[in-house]
Design a protein around this motif. Structure first.
Motif, PDB file in Angstrom:
ATOM      1  N   ALA A   4       0.845  -1.193   0.000  1.00 26.79           N
ATOM      2  CA  ALA A   4       0.000   0.000   0.000  1.00 26.79           C
ATOM      3  C   ALA A   4       0.881   1.244   0.000  1.00 26.79           C
ATOM      4  CB  ALA A   4      -0.911  -0.009   1.218  1.00 26.79           C
ATOM      5  N   VAL A   5       0.471   2.235  -0.760  1.00 30.40           N
ATOM      6  CA  VAL A   5       1.203   3.490  -0.860  1.00 30.40           C
ATOM      7  C   VAL A   5       0.475   4.522  -0.006  1.00 30.40           C
ATOM      8  CG1 VAL A   5       1.945   5.311  -2.438  1.00 30.40           C
ATOM      9  CG2 VAL A   5       1.976   2.924  -3.187  1.00 30.40           C
ATOM     10  N   SER A   6       1.218   5.204   0.826  1.00 30.77           N
ATOM     11  CA  SER A   6       0.599   6.235   1.657  1.00 30.77           C
ATOM     12  C   SER A   6       0.137   7.392   0.780  1.00 30.77           C
ATOM     13  CB  SER A   6       1.576   6.751   2.709  1.00 30.77           C
ATOM     14  OG  SER A   6       2.564   7.581   2.108  1.00 30.77           O
ATOM     15  N   ALA A   9       3.046   9.708   0.065  1.00 27.97           N
ATOM     16  CA  ALA A   9       3.981   9.213  -0.951  1.00 27.97           C
ATOM     17  C   ALA A   9       3.379   9.346  -2.346  1.00 27.97           C
ATOM     18  CB  ALA A   9       4.364   7.766  -0.668  1.00 27.97           C
ATOM     19  N   GLN A  10       2.089   9.101  -2.469  1.00 28.49           N
ATOM     20  CA  GLN A  10       1.411   9.231  -3.763  1.00 28.49           C
ATOM     21  C   GLN A  10       1.477  10.673  -4.261  1.00 28.49           C
ATOM     22  OE1 GLN A  10      -0.034   6.699  -5.602  1.00 28.49           O
ATOM     23  NE2 GLN A  10      -0.509   8.161  -7.232  1.00 28.49           N
ATOM     24  N   ALA A  15       4.001  14.734  -7.840  1.00 28.82           N
ATOM     25  CA  ALA A  15       4.730  15.989  -8.021  1.00 28.82           C
ATOM     26  C   ALA A  15       6.075  15.738  -8.702  1.00 28.82           C
ATOM     27  CB  ALA A  15       4.927  16.675  -6.675  1.00 28.82           C
ATOM     28  N   VAL A  16       6.741  14.659  -8.330  1.00 33.50           N
ATOM     29  CA  VAL A  16       8.024  14.309  -8.950  1.00 33.50           C
ATOM     30  C   VAL A  16       7.811  13.986 -10.431  1.00 33.50           C
ATOM     31  CG1 VAL A  16       9.871  12.578  -8.991  1.00 33.50           C
ATOM     32  CG2 VAL A  16       9.125  13.563  -6.807  1.00 33.50           C
ATOM     33  N   HIS A  46      10.042   5.926  -0.461  1.00 38.45           N
ATOM     34  CA  HIS A  46       8.697   5.474  -0.823  1.00 38.45           C
ATOM     35  C   HIS A  46       8.341   5.771  -2.277  1.00 38.45           C
ATOM     36  CE1 HIS A  46       8.103   4.613   3.374  1.00 38.45           C
ATOM     37  NE2 HIS A  46       8.460   5.850   3.675  1.00 38.45           N
ATOM     38  N   VAL A  47       9.128   6.632  -2.918  1.00 42.58           N
ATOM     39  CA  VAL A  47       8.881   6.975  -4.320  1.00 42.58           C
ATOM     40  C   VAL A  47       9.736   6.037  -5.168  1.00 42.58           C
ATOM     41  CG1 VAL A  47       8.974   8.778  -6.078  1.00 42.58           C
ATOM     42  CG2 VAL A  47       8.327   9.354  -3.716  1.00 42.58           C
ATOM     43  N   THR A  48       9.133   4.941  -5.556  1.00 41.89           N
ATOM     44  CA  THR A  48       9.829   3.877  -6.281  1.00 41.89           C
ATOM     45  C   THR A  48       9.587   3.996  -7.787  1.00 41.89           C
ATOM     46  OG1 THR A  48       7.934   2.406  -6.161  1.00 41.89           O
ATOM     47  CG2 THR A  48       9.501   2.323  -4.313  1.00 41.89           C
TER      48      THR A  48
END
Length: 127
Positions: A4-6, A9-10, A15-16, A46-48
């Motif tokens: 699960a992605v927080s 983090a999403q 934004a990235v 968390h940004v994979t």
């Protein structure tokens, strides 16, 4: 099994993924400042590439933004992302002009996600 992605983090990953677009539309912030404001420095683990790929898949025009950003870089070393006749290349060129790390991809979204992660990690680490 997916993790699960927080929500944080999403939002950061979105934004990235939009960094080149934000950079060009704002014009008053450096790419580093945009990355900092995105929360990436606090959430970088968390940004994979997989999370970035999912975002890119929902708006494939973002890939074109990253291709243009890479093409327009004016540095002698660093990461680049290029479309080739047989697919896509993500590579690092060192100060001497040598390719230190080069990877080929057939999938443009996967290649772009890998490039984004490497590019923003370099920005984070170099400060």
């Amino acid at each position: 099994m997916s993790t699960a992605v927080s929500p944080e983090a999403q939002v950061t990953a979105e934004a990235v993924a939009r960094l080149p677009r934000t950079f060009h539309s704002r014009g008053d912030l450096s790419a580093y400042a945009i990355l900092e404001q995105s929360g990436y420095f606090d959430r970088h683990v968390h940004v994979t590439p997989d999370l970035l790929a999912a975002i890119l898949a929902s708006d494939a025009s973002l890939v074109d933004d990253w291709l243009a950003l890479s093409e327009n870089k004016r540095t002698s070393s660093g990461w680049y992302f290029r479309q080739e006749p047989t697919g896509f290349t993500v590579a690092f060129v060192d100060e001497a002009g040598n390719k230190v790390d080069e990877n080929s991809y057939t999938d443009r979204i996967e290649a772009c996600a890998e490039f984004i992660k490497r590019e923003v990690e370099e920005m984070r680490q170099l400060g």
